[in-house]
Design a protein around this motif. Structure first.
Motif, PDB file in Angstrom:
ATOM      1  N   LYS A 111     -15.152  -1.880  -5.612  1.00  0.00           N
ATOM      2  CA  LYS A 111     -14.250  -0.801  -5.227  1.00  0.00           C
ATOM      3  C   LYS A 111     -13.062  -1.389  -4.472  1.00  0.00           C
ATOM      4  O   LYS A 111     -13.159  -2.458  -3.862  1.00  0.00           O
ATOM      5  CB  LYS A 111     -14.973   0.230  -4.346  1.00  0.00           C
ATOM      6  CG  LYS A 111     -16.033   1.020  -5.103  1.00  0.00           C
ATOM      7  CD  LYS A 111     -16.682   2.092  -4.243  1.00  0.00           C
ATOM      8  CE  LYS A 111     -17.721   2.876  -5.048  1.00  0.00           C
ATOM      9  NZ  LYS A 111     -18.377   3.922  -4.243  1.00  0.00           N
ATOM     10  N   SER A 112     -11.951  -0.686  -4.533  1.00  0.00           N
ATOM     11  CA  SER A 112     -10.755  -1.068  -3.767  1.00  0.00           C
ATOM     12  C   SER A 112     -10.345   0.114  -2.910  1.00  0.00           C
ATOM     13  O   SER A 112     -10.830   1.239  -3.109  1.00  0.00           O
ATOM     14  CB  SER A 112      -9.612  -1.454  -4.708  1.00  0.00           C
ATOM     15  OG  SER A 112      -9.219  -0.348  -5.505  1.00  0.00           O
ATOM     16  N   GLU A 163     -12.621   2.966  -7.881  1.00  0.00           N
ATOM     17  CA  GLU A 163     -13.454   2.025  -8.633  1.00  0.00           C
ATOM     18  C   GLU A 163     -12.603   0.823  -9.025  1.00  0.00           C
ATOM     19  O   GLU A 163     -11.411   0.960  -9.318  1.00  0.00           O
ATOM     20  CB  GLU A 163     -14.019   2.698  -9.894  1.00  0.00           C
ATOM     21  CG  GLU A 163     -14.920   3.902  -9.616  1.00  0.00           C
ATOM     22  CD  GLU A 163     -16.182   3.527  -8.876  1.00  0.00           C
ATOM     23  OE1 GLU A 163     -16.753   2.458  -9.168  1.00  0.00           O
ATOM     24  OE2 GLU A 163     -16.594   4.298  -7.982  1.00  0.00           O
ATOM     25  N   CYS A 164     -13.224  -0.355  -9.043  1.00  0.00           N
ATOM     26  CA  CYS A 164     -12.431  -1.562  -9.299  1.00  0.00           C
ATOM     27  C   CYS A 164     -13.305  -2.638  -9.927  1.00  0.00           C
ATOM     28  O   CYS A 164     -14.179  -3.206  -9.259  1.00  0.00           O
ATOM     29  CB  CYS A 164     -11.821  -2.078  -7.995  1.00  0.00           C
ATOM     30  SG  CYS A 164     -10.865  -3.601  -8.178  1.00  0.00           S
ATOM     31  N   CYS A 171      -1.766   1.677  -4.672  1.00  0.00           N
ATOM     32  CA  CYS A 171      -2.512   2.907  -4.918  1.00  0.00           C
ATOM     33  C   CYS A 171      -1.506   4.054  -5.077  1.00  0.00           C
ATOM     34  O   CYS A 171      -0.297   3.850  -4.907  1.00  0.00           O
ATOM     35  CB  CYS A 171      -3.492   3.152  -3.785  1.00  0.00           C
ATOM     36  SG  CYS A 171      -2.750   3.258  -2.160  1.00  0.00           S
ATOM     37  N   PRO A 172      -1.957   5.263  -5.404  1.00  0.00           N
ATOM     38  CA  PRO A 172      -1.024   6.368  -5.641  1.00  0.00           C
ATOM     39  C   PRO A 172      -0.086   6.688  -4.480  1.00  0.00           C
ATOM     40  O   PRO A 172       0.978   7.283  -4.694  1.00  0.00           O
ATOM     41  CB  PRO A 172      -1.960   7.550  -5.944  1.00  0.00           C
ATOM     42  CG  PRO A 172      -3.145   6.911  -6.583  1.00  0.00           C
ATOM     43  CD  PRO A 172      -3.333   5.630  -5.827  1.00  0.00           C
ATOM     44  N   HIS A 207     -12.572  -3.078  -0.947  1.00  0.00           N
ATOM     45  CA  HIS A 207     -13.274  -2.111  -0.093  1.00  0.00           C
ATOM     46  C   HIS A 207     -14.423  -2.843   0.603  1.00  0.00           C
ATOM     47  O   HIS A 207     -15.610  -2.640   0.312  1.00  0.00           O
ATOM     48  CB  HIS A 207     -13.785  -0.943  -0.938  1.00  0.00           C
ATOM     49  CG  HIS A 207     -14.510   0.095  -0.152  1.00  0.00           C
ATOM     50  ND1 HIS A 207     -14.011   0.618   1.023  1.00  0.00           N
ATOM     51  CD2 HIS A 207     -15.715   0.712  -0.354  1.00  0.00           C
ATOM     52  CE1 HIS A 207     -14.870   1.509   1.501  1.00  0.00           C
ATOM     53  NE2 HIS A 207     -15.918   1.572   0.693  1.00  0.00           N
ATOM     54  N   ILE A 208     -14.051  -3.728   1.511  1.00  0.00           N
ATOM     55  CA  ILE A 208     -14.985  -4.585   2.233  1.00  0.00           C
ATOM     56  C   ILE A 208     -14.745  -4.395   3.730  1.00  0.00           C
ATOM     57  O   ILE A 208     -13.595  -4.308   4.172  1.00  0.00           O
ATOM     58  CB  ILE A 208     -14.762  -6.072   1.871  1.00  0.00           C
ATOM     59  CG1 ILE A 208     -14.906  -6.295   0.359  1.00  0.00           C
ATOM     60  CG2 ILE A 208     -15.719  -6.974   2.656  1.00  0.00           C
ATOM     61  CD1 ILE A 208     -16.297  -6.099  -0.196  1.00  0.00           C
ATOM     62  N   VAL A 209     -15.826  -4.332   4.493  1.00  0.00           N
ATOM     63  CA  VAL A 209     -15.696  -4.274   5.950  1.00  0.00           C
ATOM     64  C   VAL A 209     -15.553  -5.694   6.464  1.00  0.00           C
ATOM     65  O   VAL A 209     -16.478  -6.507   6.375  1.00  0.00           O
ATOM     66  CB  VAL A 209     -16.931  -3.604   6.588  1.00  0.00           C
ATOM     67  CG1 VAL A 209     -16.797  -3.622   8.113  1.00  0.00           C
ATOM     68  CG2 VAL A 209     -17.081  -2.169   6.086  1.00  0.00           C
TER      69      VAL A 209
END
Length: 226
Positions: A109-110, A121-122, A132-133, A141-143
């Motif tokens: 994910k991003s 989703e990525c 992004c939009p 999408h990483i902590v």
């Protein structure tokens, strides 16, 4: 139906070919972890960070769940199972587990750099200039180190409801994830599976240590204790 909470770390996916987070000298794939896993590192060199995760994402798409992942998924036939994982791969889901909490984010994910709730989703590479939009740069999408762990409160709440706690393939050194063991009710059975266990049977009441890798350890657990 008994509630089982499973906490998994890097050792859970290592036998599928996913490299563990970092080696003994603190490097991750030859990089200082703070260069590729911190907001500061991303600001300094976004291309390096994006390329690093692009490689990890490509690798993830080439591997498969191992027998340990599949055995945990099979337990859903007999138990109410929640898996709380420190891993950013999707191998639990691919094995068939239906309730998975990702404490440290998801590699496939991003998200927007300005809104952590704007998630996509990525399965392809993310490059500098990919927006992004809302016209802001996308990031994994990483902590990262220094960032809040948004799923921690939910994970802690679920852990308090456990009738059985299973811990697999984690050093129990990464906080706040390692603190979840302190949220279980007193006296419930705890099973710890790791070839080099960082806790021992004297540390907690009702703790059983299985000093094996994930695949063998989960089989021992299922065959002898569940």
């Amino acid at each position: 139906m008994k509630k089982i909470v499973v906490l998994t770390g890097a050792g859970m996916s290592a036998e599928s070919g996913i490299n563990t987070f970092r080696d003994a000298n603190g490097l991750w794939e030859g990089h200082d972890v703070m260069e590729v896993a911190s907001p500061e590192g991303f600001k300094r060199n976004p291309k390096l960070v994006l390329d690093f995760y692009n490689q990890r994402r490509r690798q993830l798409l080439t591997v498969k769940p191992n027998s340990g992942h599949k055995a945990l998924a099979d337990l859903e036939k007999k138990y109410d199972i929640t898996i709380i994982t420190q891993n950013v791969d999707d191998l639990h889901e691919r094995a068939g587990s239906t309730d998975v909490i990702h404490l440290h984010g998801e590699l496939l994910k991003s998200r927007s750099i300005t809104n952590e709730n704007e998630i996509y989703e990525c399965k392809n590479d993310i490059n500098v200039g990919d927006l992004c939009p809302n016209n802001t740069q996308l990031r994994p999408h990483i902590v990262w180190f220094g960032e809040a762990v948004p799923m921690l409160d939910k994970a802690a709440q679920i852990t308090t409801s456990a009738d059985i706690l299973i811990i697999i393939g984690t050093s129990m050194q990464v906080y706040p994830a390692a603190s979840l063991i302190n949220y279980v009710k007193s006296g419930i059975p705890i099973y710890f599976i790791d070839p080099k266990p960082a806790i021992n049977a004297n540390d907690f009441n009702n703790l059983t240590v299985i000093a094996e890798k994930a695949t063998k350890g989960v089989k021992i657990l299922v065959d002898n204790y569940l």
